[in-house]
Design a protein around this motif. Structure first.
Motif, short mmCIF file in Angstrom:
data_model
loop_
_atom_site.label_atom_id
_atom_site.label_comp_id
_atom_site.label_asym_id
_atom_site.label_seq_id
_atom_site.Cartn_x
_atom_site.Cartn_y
_atom_site.Cartn_z
N UNK A 60 1.48 -2.76 -4.60
CA UNK A 60 0.42 -3.20 -3.72
C UNK A 60 0.57 -4.68 -3.37
N UNK A 61 -0.06 -5.06 -2.28
CA UNK A 61 -0.13 -6.48 -1.92
C UNK A 61 -1.46 -6.75 -1.25
N UNK A 73 -5.85 -4.13 0.63
CA UNK A 73 -4.51 -4.24 0.06
C UNK A 73 -3.65 -3.05 0.45
N UNK A 74 -2.34 -3.31 0.50
CA UNK A 74 -1.40 -2.23 0.79
C UNK A 74 -1.23 -1.41 -0.47
N UNK A 75 -0.84 -0.14 -0.29
CA UNK A 75 -0.70 0.82 -1.39
C UNK A 75 0.55 1.63 -1.07
N UNK A 76 1.63 1.37 -1.79
CA UNK A 76 2.90 2.03 -1.51
C UNK A 76 3.42 2.74 -2.76
N UNK A 77 3.71 4.04 -2.62
CA UNK A 77 4.25 4.80 -3.74
C UNK A 77 4.92 6.06 -3.22
N UNK A 78 6.10 6.32 -3.71
CA UNK A 78 6.80 7.57 -3.39
C UNK A 78 6.89 7.86 -1.89
N UNK A 79 7.14 6.82 -1.09
CA UNK A 79 7.30 7.04 0.35
C UNK A 79 6.01 6.95 1.14
N UNK A 80 4.90 6.79 0.46
CA UNK A 80 3.62 6.62 1.15
C UNK A 80 3.37 5.13 1.33
N UNK A 101 -8.69 4.70 2.69
CA UNK A 101 -7.24 4.62 2.50
C UNK A 101 -6.63 5.23 3.74
N UNK A 102 -5.95 4.40 4.53
CA UNK A 102 -5.40 4.85 5.81
C UNK A 102 -3.88 4.79 5.80
N UNK A 111 0.07 13.89 -0.49
CA UNK A 111 -0.54 12.59 -0.81
C UNK A 111 -1.99 12.55 -0.31
N UNK A 112 -2.18 13.03 0.93
CA UNK A 112 -3.50 13.00 1.55
C UNK A 112 -4.50 13.80 0.73
N UNK A 113 -4.11 15.03 0.36
CA UNK A 113 -5.01 15.87 -0.42
C UNK A 113 -5.23 15.30 -1.82
N UNK A 114 -4.20 14.69 -2.38
CA UNK A 114 -4.35 14.05 -3.69
C UNK A 114 -5.35 12.90 -3.63
N UNK A 115 -5.25 12.11 -2.57
CA UNK A 115 -6.18 10.98 -2.39
C UNK A 115 -7.61 11.50 -2.17
#
Length: 137
Positions: A60-61, A73-80, A101-102, A111-115
């Motif tokens: 994140x940043x 903040x940015x949220x980056x994981x596993x290609x998301x 979370x966009x 990822x979307x359903x997990x979020x």
């Protein structure tokens, strides 16, 4: 620039606490660890931090900080690659909290359903953490 093809998860909740108290739980690392994940967060624009869970880590940043009002903040994981935006709006009952979370691409349904499944639980736990802060004067 937002891509009209991307999806967002939005969770909104009214909490009977002042924005300043919720802000503490959103920005103090030991409190974030209680409701979200272990982290090395600092509410400073440009600060890079990691959120670590049993399943792995999120890079994140911090993008934007308006104390007691908004945090992005940015949220980056596993290609998301997504953006998390917290907005605190004072209300008659306390504070209206909005988390968005966009940036979920159409092919990132997992990822979307997990979020969608996990954010309401995180925010319910956040509210418990904030409630405990209120009682510890």
């Amino acid at each position: 620039m937002t891509n009209p093809e991307t999806l967002s998860v939005v969770v909104e909740r009214d909490m009977p606490f002042p924005p300043e108290r919720i802000w503490r739980a959103l920005t103090q690392p030991h409190l974030i660890a209680e409701w979200l994940m272990t982290n090395d967060f600092s509410p400073v624009v440009g600060h890079a931090f990691k959120l670590s869970g049993d399943w792995g880590a999120v890079d994140c940043q911090v993008r934007s900080v308006e104390p007691n009002r908004s945090l992005v903040y940015s949220w980056a994981a596993y290609g998301l690659d997504s953006i998390v935006t917290w907005t605190l709006t004072p209300s008659a009952a306390g504070t209206h909290l909005r988390m968005e979370q966009s940036g979920f691409a159409p092919d990132q349904q997992q990822f979307y359903q997990g979020a969608q499944a996990s954010w309401p639980g995180f925010i319910a736990t956040l509210e418990q953490v904030v409630a405990r802060l209120e009682n510890s004067h």
